[in-house]
Design a protein around this motif. Structure first.
Motif, mmCIF file in Angstrom:
data_model
loop_
_atom_site.group_PDB
_atom_site.id
_atom_site.type_symbol
_atom_site.label_atom_id
_atom_site.label_comp_id
_atom_site.label_asym_id
_atom_site.label_seq_id
_atom_site.Cartn_x
_atom_site.Cartn_y
_atom_site.Cartn_z
ATOM 1 N N SER A 71 40.710 29.967 43.683
ATOM 2 C CA SER A 71 40.989 30.458 42.332
ATOM 3 C C SER A 71 39.920 30.086 41.313
ATOM 4 O O SER A 71 39.689 30.834 40.369
ATOM 5 C CB SER A 71 42.342 29.945 41.847
ATOM 6 N N LEU A 160 51.163 40.528 48.407
ATOM 7 C CA LEU A 160 50.597 40.077 47.133
ATOM 8 C C LEU A 160 49.266 40.784 46.921
ATOM 9 O O LEU A 160 48.294 40.525 47.636
ATOM 10 C CB LEU A 160 50.402 38.560 47.117
ATOM 11 N N LEU A 165 46.924 38.340 42.801
ATOM 12 C CA LEU A 165 46.333 37.060 43.202
ATOM 13 C C LEU A 165 45.320 36.584 42.169
ATOM 14 O O LEU A 165 45.284 35.404 41.818
ATOM 15 C CB LEU A 165 45.671 37.179 44.579
ATOM 16 N N ILE A 176 53.094 33.054 45.453
ATOM 17 C CA ILE A 176 52.655 33.510 46.772
ATOM 18 C C ILE A 176 53.829 33.493 47.744
ATOM 19 O O ILE A 176 54.078 34.465 48.458
ATOM 20 C CB ILE A 176 51.487 32.641 47.290
#
Length: 190
Positions: A71, A160, A165, A176
């Motif tokens: 991320s 997803l 995401l 998730i």
């Protein structure tokens, strides 16, 4: 604080287990851990998060190469577990480039006189009595980009989307797990 979990897909749904990363030193160790948890070489997801800083997902499907999503690469780079996920390939570097750069840096100034070295500008000698190299951050091979990196479609076929995401920040694991239909089994290990 870190949290790591394994989600292994089975015929009956998902099985979850928390996992210790103490013996994991490289992506290959993490991949082996996931494959050991796999049922009939089905999909295994490894989730790692550093609370409120970053999270990463590694997807292992049988003997295929692992797929990775992080991320925030810059935040993960400051973490020992994040460094495991930030492979040269993921960062777009030549494998082993970091080792070559370190070796070249050691060679600079072996004679102790950097004044004649063209890479060093006429800058201020400063308190340390050394000249400093001009650093171009755009060409810095060790720079890690801020923000997401990796395969954003890693969970798309599991429910997803890539866009969903990319928008996850905190409490990503719950989102998730909900998309995968694994929220109940994950809660049992959290």
């Amino acid at each position: 604080m870190y949290f790591a979990a394994l989600l292994a897909r089975t015929e009956d749904g998902w099985e979850a287990s928390d996992t210790e990363l103490d013996d994991v030193e490289a992506l290959s160790d993490l991949t082996d851990l996931a494959r050991d948890a796999s049922v009939d070489e089905d999909t295994v997801l490894v989730y790692i998060e550093q609370e409120d800083a970053w999270f990463g997902v590694v997807r292992v499907d049988g003997e295929e190469d692992p797929r990775i999503y992080v991320s925030d690469a810059a935040a993960a780079a400051r973490s020992s577990y994040g460094e495991i996920l930030l492979t040269d390939e993921l960062l777009g570097r030549e494998p082993g480039a970091e080792d070559e750069i370190a070796a070249l840096e050691e060679l600079v100034g072996l004679d102790g006189d950097e004044a004649d070295d063209p890479e060093f500008g006429p800058g201020d000698d400063g308190a340390a009595g050394r000249r400093t190299a001009a650093v171009d951050t755009d060409d810095d091979p060790e720079a890690v980009p801020a923000g997401p990196i990796g395969d954003a479609s890693i969970l798309a076929d599991l429910g997803l989307s890539e866009q969903a995401l990319l928008t996850l920040r905190t409490d990503a694991l719950a989102e998730i797990a909900d998309a995968l239909g694994a929220d109940e089994v994950l809660e049992s290990v959290r």
